[in-house]
Design an enzyme around this catalytic site. Structure first.
Site, short mmCIF file in Angstrom:
data_model
loop_
_atom_site.label_atom_id
_atom_site.label_comp_id
_atom_site.label_asym_id
_atom_site.label_seq_id
_atom_site.Cartn_x
_atom_site.Cartn_y
_atom_site.Cartn_z
N ASP A 8 -35.54 -38.47 -12.68
CA ASP A 8 -35.85 -39.75 -13.32
C ASP A 8 -35.52 -40.82 -12.29
O ASP A 8 -34.36 -41.10 -12.01
CB ASP A 8 -35.01 -39.93 -14.58
CG ASP A 8 -35.40 -41.19 -15.36
OD1 ASP A 8 -36.14 -42.02 -14.79
OD2 ASP A 8 -34.96 -41.34 -16.51
N HIS A 573 -43.46 -38.30 -36.91
CA HIS A 573 -44.40 -38.87 -35.93
C HIS A 573 -45.67 -39.27 -36.66
O HIS A 573 -46.33 -38.42 -37.28
CB HIS A 573 -44.73 -37.86 -34.84
CG HIS A 573 -43.59 -37.60 -33.90
ND1 HIS A 573 -42.64 -36.62 -34.13
CD2 HIS A 573 -43.24 -38.20 -32.73
CE1 HIS A 573 -41.77 -36.61 -33.14
NE2 HIS A 573 -42.09 -37.57 -32.28
#
Length: 672
Positions: A8, A573
């Protein structure tokens, strides 16, 4: 073992992890982070190299001035004006010596002795005045101040009939307190051309007064040294420009070119969608043409102007606008398109040559590209004139564009842009347009595999913030390889900060601070409700409940005291994760466990039978549309109608793929 690395990468940190993908129970081998200082000044975003660059520039100027003065002293010695190449007698000032400023004024009226004449000529040569190499410097903050001082002093010289700069500085009250600029004040700046006129006037006066050291030959040699200057622009910037993503032998295009700005405009037109009642639709040909015409007519096109021009109903929303509430607000005052370079060129050309000349120029996009390219890569008016000579521009038009200066490049060359733009104009997405033009925008670069990553090529990465992040990533990867061996796969999460300018990153930082403050308030409220801090996804669940206290699909009120009760309320979701790959908060709502099970892998529209205009869908739609706490991006997902296989694919690509230059570049380095 299938060794997988994950990174990251941000502007000041890199998080990493290594896993064995063959192990299901304990795949994690190691993890950690590397913190480093971003390559910029925290408060201003300026490069850390700026102080060194400025100091280096100052040393260069001092060295060149010393060289110029040495050449002049050698000239004095050669003509017999002084008896030594290093005349200490000129630097030793006695009580009887007159100031050089007075001598420069007196030199117009009386014959100067050898020492005074040498002091005058050295004094003039030491400070040569300001010479502007670009008309565009008038728009620069510091350059504008210098030019303002030059203009003011030239006006003073003319209005008060002073014969030379030296006479003006010695006699005028403006210069009584100090003769030179002080403390950032440029009001005492004079033009180099005016100093050249003073040199000519002094030599003519001294010759007339019988000075043996004022011959025309000496004047010519002195003037040549005084005015000598290294070429301001030898094409160094143009040589530094990288090569095109698709055409490896072609240089990248200047960002200000007509083709590059048109590429951005067409891309945004193709990405703009109109959303109404959960349905998303692209612009039709007539709507696209209307907005395109506006972009070339107006300096800035706002979404609110597009709404008016297309006569859109109040229920329509734009997919590219971040609405702060469900209602139309000031968010639509944001700019959709700004063809900055196009309109700047239009302004100077029409002012100097009229609308007809501009109309003729716009019918020749290649000439517009050539003009913007020259104004970007070359920084002296003479060089720009040279580069634009093949275009055979009218003299007045050529002089008018010299008032502008541009910078920055795009990833593609003019050749690639001209090949892709016609397909973008047909409404094709970028990847589709690339394919139609014969390019593969996702093709990997071919290279020989090697164990360790090579050095990052600094000639290809000009942004110091990005370069430092990449070099730090290389160090982390190589250290991981030394410890764990070469990986079979590397997964990269690249911070969007790397591709954004300092101002935008500061805006993001401000929003992050707001979010942190909101998070602390939410945690405090959670603690007050449940008597402890949240664990796991409890924070997200409570945050979603604060946003909407009801089950998103059934409308049943969710009791806060029961939120943590197993089987009572769950996070769902909106667009199923397996179909959208969207795990962001704007794709999540809170609902009852039963509603979550019943909805399954469907969208709200599919689950509530919206295709049949059921009462459930109607009631749901009213609840969602009237709840102002939902941001528009989440409301769009809740009311989305068209989520077929093609839409799913586009959504997944948008969430999984990052095709920006820096991502492709980094992937290319890792594959090398």
């Amino acid at each position: 073992m299938a060794l997988v690395f994950g990174l990251d990468i941000g502007v000041a940190s890199i998080g990493w992890a290594a896993i064995d993908d063959t192990q299901e129970i304990t795949p994690l081998i190691g993890l950690g982070s590397r913190i480093f200082v971003a390559a910029e000044v925290p408060k201003t975003g300026e490069s850390l190299a700026k102080p060194r660059r400025e100091a280096r520039g100052m040393r260069r100027r001092i060295r060149r001035r010393a060289h110029r003065m040495a050449r002049i002293r050698r000239l004095f010695y050669r003509v017999g004006l002084i008896n030594d190449v290093v005349p200490e007698v000129l630097s030793e000032i006695t009580a009887d010596d007159l100031t050089p400023w007075l001598l420069r004024a007196d030199g117009l009226e009386r014959k100067l002795n050898q020492r005074d004449w040498a002091r005058v000529l050295l004094h003039i040569a030491k400070h040569r005045g300001f010479k502007s190499n670009r008309k565009s410097e008038a728009g620069d903050k510091e350059g504008g101040k210098l030019l303002q001082g030059v203009t003011g002093n030239a006006k003073l010289l003319h209005e008060k009939n002073y014969r030379t700069i030296g006479e003006m500085v010695w006699k005028d009250e403006k210069f009584a307190q100090h003769k030179r600029n002080k403390g950032g004040d440029y009001s005492h700046t004079v033009a180099r051309d005016d100093l050249l006129l003073e040199i000519k006037a002094l030599f003519e006066a001294q010759r007339g007064l019988g000075n043996a050291f004022a011959s025309t030959g000496f004047e010519e040699d002195y003037t040549n040294i005084f005015a000598s200057q290294r070429p301001v622009d030898d094409g160094e910037i143009a040589d530094m420009v990288g090569f095109c993503t698709f055409e490896p032998d072609e240089k990248r295009a200047a960002k200000a070119t007509y083709s590059a700005e048109r590429f951005v405009l067409l891309s945004r037109l193709n990405n703009l969608m109109l959303i109404e009642a959960g349905e998303r639709r692209a612009l039709d040909a007539a709507q696209r043409k209307t907005i395109e015409t506006m972009a070339y007519k107006l300096t800035k096109v706002k979404y609110s102007q597009i709404r008016t021009a297309l006569d859109l109903s109040a229920s329509v929303r734009f997919n590219l606008v971040q609405y702060k509430s469900g209602e139309i607000d000031k968010s639509e005052d944001a700019a959709f398109a700004e063809l900055k370079a196009y309109h700047q060129l239009r302004g100077v050309v029409t002012k100097a040559c009229g609308e007809l000349a501009w109309g003729n120029l716009t019918s020749q996009p290649d000439k517009l590209d050539a003009i913007a390219t020259a104004l970007t890569w070359y920084k002296s008016d003479d060089k720009i004139r040279e580069m634009l000579a093949p275009e055979q521009l009218e003299p007045a038009l050529l002089e008018s564009v010299l008032a502008l200066s541009f910078d920055k490049a795009v990833a593609l060359s003019l050749k690639a842009l001209r090949n892709i733009n016609p397909f973008l104009a047909q409404g094709l997405r970028y990847d589709e347009a690339c394919t139609a033009a014969g390019y593969d925008h996702s093709a990997p670069t071919e290279a020989q595999p090697q164990q360790f990553l090579p050095y990052i090529p600094t000639d290809e990465v000009r942004n110091p913030v990005v370069l430092r992040a990449l070099t730090q990533a290389r160090k982390v990867i190589n250290a991981m390889i030394r410890r764990y061996g070469s990986p079979t796969q590397i997964n990269i999460e690249l911070s969007r900060e790397l591709s954004q300018p300092y101002s935008e990153r500061k805006d993001i930082e401000g929003k992050q601070k707001e979010f942190q403050a909101e998070k602390e308030r939410t945690v405090k409220q959670f603690n007050g409700t449940f008597g402890r801090d949240p664990r796991g996804d409890e924070f997200t669940k409570f945050r979603l409940w604060r946003e909407y206290n009801y089950c998103a699909y059934s409308g049943v009120y969710l009791e806060p005291a029961r939120l943590l009760e197993e089987g009572y309320a769950e996070i769902d979701h909106i667009l199923p994760y397996s179909r959208s790959m969207d795990d962001s908060l704007k794709n999540k709502v809170l609902c009852t466990s039963k509603a979550n099970r019943d909805k399954g892998n469907k969208t709200p529209y599919e689950y509530l039978n919206g295709a049949s205009a059921s009462q459930q869908w109607h009631d749901y739609k009213v609840r969602i549309e009237t709840h102002n706490a939902f941001r528009q991006s989440k409301r769009n997902r809740l009311l989305r109608v068209d989520f077929d296989e093609k839409a799913e694919q586009e959504f997944r690509e948008r969430n999984l793929n990052d095709t920006r230059y820096i991502s492709r570049f980094l992937a290319g380095v890792f594959k090398a």
